[in-house]
Design a protein around this motif. Structure first.
Motif: not given
Length: 321
Positions: A35-44, A50-57, A106-115
């Protein structure tokens, strides 16, 4: 030349609830899902993290992970639980916070998803379209520019086009590889301008889809979406995709030909939504093969019939093999 032996590799592109619904059905089949998922969300909650931790939504990713997970109902309910009180916690879901915590560790969003995928025994691979969050903007028909995925549908204006700032944004390498190696690529269902197109606008995604030898299909939404696709037909959905990324991106279009009961139709009409109609003549003239079926289920709200959609997708794969 037929497909190689083994599980068919199915890549599904989208975001929001539509993608999650489809995946719940598809995971019951012997397929290798990405599954390839959008990372454009900026609500809720997603927007705040995304804003506070500088991470993808994390919100759409969370929903997809849960849809593909082999979990007990209690655990699913826990991951989807949103705090209703607390200073700073209110509105956050536990699943979002888990992804945020794993990213910090982990320092990485993709790694976090894998974990988290390993913890949840996810049946498949979940990838963000890009490694970093993207900013979605829209040019409205009156020429004004609206920035922010969550704000665009609320502008009260008709959308002419959406676009992203491509600087430092490129498709995740694993996403490109999955698309090129896929046996089937499924686009949708999901919000046209704020879930589908943000994925396709990431540099490298469309190029990989075009390069792939997979069977390719677009699942058209069954209902219009206020602020995005008011009054749209299936043909209008295709015109929007064509104007953004060109035509001939997929071979099939999957549409609903079932009727909506008058009582349900009236309820949705009060919210500014109506069934998406289609012209068989127009779609055929555009070069698409039409797969039409009764794809609606109503249980408190209208949604796609995940089991039937999955059967259709498996049929297209078998036809291609």
């Amino acid at each position: 030349m037929g497909r190689k032996k083994g599980k068919p590799r199915v890549v599904v592109i989208g975001g929001g609830t539509g993608l999650s619904v489809l995946l719940r059905g598809l995971k019951e089949y012997p397929v290798d899902i990405t599954a390839i998922v959008t990372v454009a969300d900026d609500g809720g909650s997603s927007g705040r993290l995304r804003c506070e931790l500088k991470m993808p939504p994390p919100g759409d990713i969370r929903n997809v992970l849960i849809a593909l997970a082999d979990t007990e109902p209690l655990l699913e309910g826990l991951l989807q639980h949103r705090f209703v009180g607390g200073n700073g916690l209110s509105g956050h879901s536990i699943g979002n916070l888990l992804l945020a915590a794993l990213m910090e560790l982990s320092g990485d969003f993709v790694t976090a998803i894998e974990q988290l995928s390993q913890v949840l025994a996810v049946r498949g691979q979940v990838l963000p379209a890009a490694r970093h969050a993207i900013v979605l903007s829209a040019e409205m028909e009156d020429g004004t520019i609206v920035t922010g995925e969550s704000i665009i549908p609320k502008s009260g204006k008709r959308i002419k086009r959406v676009f992203i700032d491509e600087k430092n944004v490129r498709a995740l390498d694993d996403a490109v590889t999955a698309l090129i190696k896929a046996d089937a690529i499924i686009i949708g269902p999901g919000s046209l301008y704020t879930s589908i197109l943000p994925n396709l606008l990431v540099p490298g995604i469309v190029e990989a889809i075009r390069e792939s030898k997979a069977v390719k299909a677009y699942i058209c939404n069954v209902m219009t979406q206020p602020g995005e696709t008011d009054g749209y037909t299936a043909g209008d959905h295709l015109k929007a995709i064509h104007s953004h990324v060109g035509n001939s991106l997929f071979e099939y279009i999957i549409v609903n030909n079932g009727t909506v009961e008058e009582e349900v139709r009236a309820m949705y009409a009060a919210q500014g939504q109506e069934p998406v109609d289609y012209s068989e003549e127009y779609l055929t003239r555009q070069g698409y093969k039409i797969v039409a079926d009764q794809l609606l289920i109503y249980d408190k709200f209208l949604r796609h019939n995940a089991a039937k959609l999955s059967q259709i997708i498996m049929g297209l794969i078998e036809k291609k093999a």
